[in-house]
Design a protein around this motif. Structure first.
Motif, PDB file in Angstrom:
ATOM      1  N   GLU A   1       0.809  -1.212   0.000  1.00 14.65           N
ATOM      2  CA  GLU A   1       0.000   0.000   0.000  1.00 14.65           C
ATOM      3  C   GLU A   1       0.846   1.267   0.000  1.00 14.65           C
ATOM      4  O   GLU A   1       0.309   2.373  -0.109  1.00 14.65           O
ATOM      5  CB  GLU A   1      -0.959  -0.010   1.195  1.00 14.65           C
ATOM      6  CG  GLU A   1      -1.973  -1.153   1.123  1.00 14.65           C
ATOM      7  CD  GLU A   1      -2.986  -1.119   2.249  1.00 14.65           C
ATOM      8  OE1 GLU A   1      -3.585  -0.043   2.475  1.00 14.65           O
ATOM      9  OE2 GLU A   1      -3.174  -2.154   2.908  1.00 14.65           O
ATOM     10  N   GLY A   2       2.166   1.107   0.119  1.00 11.31           N
ATOM     11  CA  GLY A   2       3.068   2.244   0.000  1.00 11.31           C
ATOM     12  C   GLY A   2       2.721   3.385   0.930  1.00 11.31           C
ATOM     13  O   GLY A   2       2.447   3.188   2.126  1.00 11.31           O
ATOM     14  N   CYS A   3       2.692   4.596   0.382  1.00 11.04           N
ATOM     15  CA  CYS A   3       2.426   5.796   1.181  1.00 11.04           C
ATOM     16  C   CYS A   3       0.984   5.868   1.659  1.00 11.04           C
ATOM     17  O   CYS A   3       0.654   6.707   2.508  1.00 11.04           O
ATOM     18  CB  CYS A   3       2.772   7.043   0.375  1.00 11.04           C
ATOM     19  SG  CYS A   3       4.534   7.195   0.008  1.00 11.04           S
ATOM     20  N   ALA A   4       0.102   5.027   1.122  1.00 13.43           N
ATOM     21  CA  ALA A   4      -1.296   5.002   1.558  1.00 13.43           C
ATOM     22  C   ALA A   4      -1.515   4.091   2.758  1.00 13.43           C
ATOM     23  O   ALA A   4      -2.647   3.949   3.229  1.00 13.43           O
ATOM     24  CB  ALA A   4      -2.190   4.551   0.404  1.00 13.43           C
ATOM     25  N   ALA A   5      -0.449   3.485   3.276  1.00 12.38           N
ATOM     26  CA  ALA A   5      -0.576   2.587   4.425  1.00 12.38           C
ATOM     27  C   ALA A   5      -1.154   3.324   5.627  1.00 12.38           C
ATOM     28  O   ALA A   5      -0.900   4.519   5.829  1.00 12.38           O
ATOM     29  CB  ALA A   5       0.789   1.998   4.782  1.00 12.38           C
ATOM     30  N   ALA A   6      -1.920   2.611   6.423  1.00 12.50           N
ATOM     31  CA  ALA A   6      -2.471   3.186   7.648  1.00 12.50           C
ATOM     32  C   ALA A   6      -1.340   3.592   8.585  1.00 12.50           C
ATOM     33  O   ALA A   6      -0.265   2.984   8.581  1.00 12.50           O
ATOM     34  CB  ALA A   6      -3.385   2.175   8.326  1.00 12.50           C
ATOM     35  N   PRO A   7      -1.554   4.626   9.402  1.00 13.17           N
ATOM     36  CA  PRO A   7      -0.506   5.044  10.342  1.00 13.17           C
ATOM     37  C   PRO A   7      -0.096   3.916  11.281  1.00 13.17           C
ATOM     38  O   PRO A   7      -0.923   3.074  11.653  1.00 13.17           O
ATOM     39  CB  PRO A   7      -1.176   6.189  11.121  1.00 13.17           C
ATOM     40  CG  PRO A   7      -2.281   6.660  10.246  1.00 13.17           C
ATOM     41  CD  PRO A   7      -2.763   5.459   9.494  1.00 13.17           C
ATOM     42  N   VAL A   8       1.171   3.902  11.656  1.00 16.72           N
ATOM     43  CA  VAL A   8       1.672   2.891  12.584  1.00 16.72           C
ATOM     44  C   VAL A   8       1.288   3.286  14.013  1.00 16.72           C
ATOM     45  O   VAL A   8       1.573   4.402  14.447  1.00 16.72           O
ATOM     46  CB  VAL A   8       3.212   2.757  12.477  1.00 16.72           C
ATOM     47  CG1 VAL A   8       3.731   1.767  13.504  1.00 16.72           C
ATOM     48  CG2 VAL A   8       3.607   2.331  11.068  1.00 16.72           C
ATOM     49  N   VAL A   9       0.644   2.372  14.725  1.00 17.10           N
ATOM     50  CA  VAL A   9       0.298   2.627  16.119  1.00 17.10           C
ATOM     51  C   VAL A   9       0.828   1.531  17.032  1.00 17.10           C
ATOM     52  O   VAL A   9       0.706   1.616  18.251  1.00 17.10           O
ATOM     53  CB  VAL A   9      -1.233   2.763  16.300  1.00 17.10           C
ATOM     54  CG1 VAL A   9      -1.746   3.997  15.578  1.00 17.10           C
ATOM     55  CG2 VAL A   9      -1.961   1.518  15.823  1.00 17.10           C
ATOM     56  N   THR A  10       1.414   0.481  16.457  1.00 24.00           N
ATOM     57  CA  THR A  10       1.977  -0.623  17.230  1.00 24.00           C
ATOM     58  C   THR A  10       3.452  -0.352  17.494  1.00 24.00           C
ATOM     59  O   THR A  10       4.176   0.030  16.573  1.00 24.00           O
ATOM     60  CB  THR A  10       1.829  -1.950  16.446  1.00 24.00           C
ATOM     61  OG1 THR A  10       0.463  -2.133  16.103  1.00 24.00           O
ATOM     62  CG2 THR A  10       2.320  -3.128  17.265  1.00 24.00           C
ATOM     63  N   PRO A  11       3.939  -0.545  18.711  1.00 19.52           N
ATOM     64  CA  PRO A  11       5.349  -0.271  18.982  1.00 19.52           C
ATOM     65  C   PRO A  11       6.283  -1.260  18.294  1.00 19.52           C
ATOM     66  O   PRO A  11       5.886  -2.366  17.926  1.00 19.52           O
ATOM     67  CB  PRO A  11       5.454  -0.400  20.502  1.00 19.52           C
ATOM     68  CG  PRO A  11       4.296  -1.264  20.889  1.00 19.52           C
ATOM     69  CD  PRO A  11       3.211  -0.957  19.914  1.00 19.52           C
ATOM     70  N   ASN A  12       7.528  -0.845  18.110  1.00 19.93           N
ATOM     71  CA  ASN A  12       8.554  -1.728  17.570  1.00 19.93           C
ATOM     72  C   ASN A  12       8.956  -2.769  18.612  1.00 19.93           C
ATOM     73  O   ASN A  12       8.891  -2.527  19.812  1.00 19.93           O
ATOM     74  CB  ASN A  12       9.783  -0.923  17.165  1.00 19.93           C
ATOM     75  CG  ASN A  12       9.531  -0.063  15.941  1.00 19.93           C
ATOM     76  OD1 ASN A  12       8.644  -0.359  15.140  1.00 19.93           O
ATOM     77  ND2 ASN A  12      10.299   0.996  15.786  1.00 19.93           N
ATOM     78  N   VAL A  13       9.419  -3.920  18.121  1.00 19.82           N
ATOM     79  CA  VAL A  13       9.769  -5.022  19.014  1.00 19.82           C
ATOM     80  C   VAL A  13      11.225  -5.432  18.854  1.00 19.82           C
ATOM     81  O   VAL A  13      12.017  -5.370  19.788  1.00 19.82           O
ATOM     82  CB  VAL A  13       8.858  -6.251  18.755  1.00 19.82           C
ATOM     83  CG1 VAL A  13       9.313  -7.443  19.598  1.00 19.82           C
ATOM     84  CG2 VAL A  13       7.404  -5.918  19.045  1.00 19.82           C
TER      85      VAL A  13
END
Length: 329
Positions: A236-248
């Motif tokens: 989805e490239g730049c249209a991807a939903a915002p990231v809200v999950t933390p990095n692991v």
């Protein structure tokens, strides 16, 4: 008679309810080129000869793909003769044709190593042992030019699959853009190219993965990078939903099921506000069927020992989700 998709496969099994043997999954919180190299060294046995690195190179300017400098350092220092491999897409976009795909590769900076678009010149059928939907899968025919394969995967959500781990990277990513991906996504004769969903889609995708896993045998390994995990795929490239999950961190194994299962377990072990969106995406798309079907196909174990590569000691999920890092914008 048409096969019937599993009706109860979209379930999250608690660890205590799982059966069978345990595999080893390696873990590091070190999200850096050094962390990637360190964890690859734990799972590189059997990787020899002409080596392919299968990763998702992304649509133009996609913000969440595995950082190119990490992959560059891994290839240059540890697998200098490796080739990055991809296939064209089923949907019309930045990677639909080989010409468009090569332009996108240049825009996204994948120019430090050879990139083989495996279906550029044709397709090949790889057999699937004990498949329900297929006896063989159509893949880019260049895949058989390689002796070994590294599945280097950005673990994240996926619009249809619920989540995209190593299973999705290989199942969709090695199927060729016109025939193989149509076999997975579309009911024969349908005008809707996305006419297969939920359990049946997961099963078809997993059988496609099995064709690749069976082909390479002991000469395949798997790495999942849990960073910038949008609920959207990198397609989805730049249209991807915002990231809200933390990095692991980064996880790796010689067992594809154990690896994808461990990543899902880590997401479920997070606090509600941290994992809500990603868990919802997995469950509403019936993505957990990927895991149960991999087990039914005997592709690996859903039980594992999680080993910290910094200490070489077994750790639990509480450690893996302690002090999580914010996503990287």
């Amino acid at each position: 008679m048409k096969p019937i998709a599993g009706k109860d496969g979209n379930i999250y099994l608690e660890y205590k309810d799982r059966t069978g043997d345990e595999s080893v999954v390696y873990f590091t919180k070190d999200l850096s080129p050094e962390g990637l190299r360190k964890i690859y060294a734990k799972v590189n046995n059997g990787i020899e000869g002409k080596i392919a690195v299968k990763l998702h190179t992304g649509e133009k300017n996609g913000p969440n793909i595995i950082p190119r400098p990490w992959v560059k350092e891994l290839i240059e220092k540890d697998i200098p003769d490796a080739t990055i491999v991809e296939t064209n897409t089923y949907y019309e976009g930045d990677r639909y044709t080989t010409e468009q795909h090569r332009e996108t590769l240049e825009v996204n900076g994948w120019n430090f190593a050879p990139v083989d678009i495996m279906d550029e010149e044709g397709t090949k059928m790889l057999p699937i042992k004990n498949g329900k939907w297929f006896e063989a899968m159509s893949v880019g025919d260049h895949i058989t030019n390689y002796d070994s394969l590294i599945a280097l995967t950005h673990f994240k959500g996926h619009t249809m699959g619920g989540f995209g781990g190593s299973n999705k990277n290989l199942g969709i990513g090695c199927a060729d853009g016109r025939i193989g991906k149509a076999m997975i996504h579309t009911i024969e004769g349908s005008d809707n190219m996305w006419s297969i969903a939920q359990e049946e889609f997961m099963e078809r995708m997993t059988e496609s993965t099995k064709s690749v896993v069976d082909y390479f045998g002991e000469h395949i390994t798997y790495i999942n990078v849990m960073r910038n995990m949008s609920v959207s795929c990198d397609c989805e490239g730049c249209a991807a939903a915002p990231v809200v999950t933390p990095n692991v961190g980064i996880l790796a194994s010689k067992d594809i099921l154990a690896l994808d299962q461990a990543c899902v377990d880590i997401v479920y072990a997070m606090q509600e506000h941290e994992h809500h969106d990603l868990v919802e995406r997995m469950e509403t798309r019936h993505g957990l069927r990927q895991l149960t079907y991999m087990k039914e196909l005997k592709m690996g174990n859903d039980k594992y020992k999680l080993i910290d590569v910094d200490t070489n000691e077994e750790i639990d999920l509480a450690f893996a989700v302690k002090d999580l890092k914010p996503f990287e914008a």
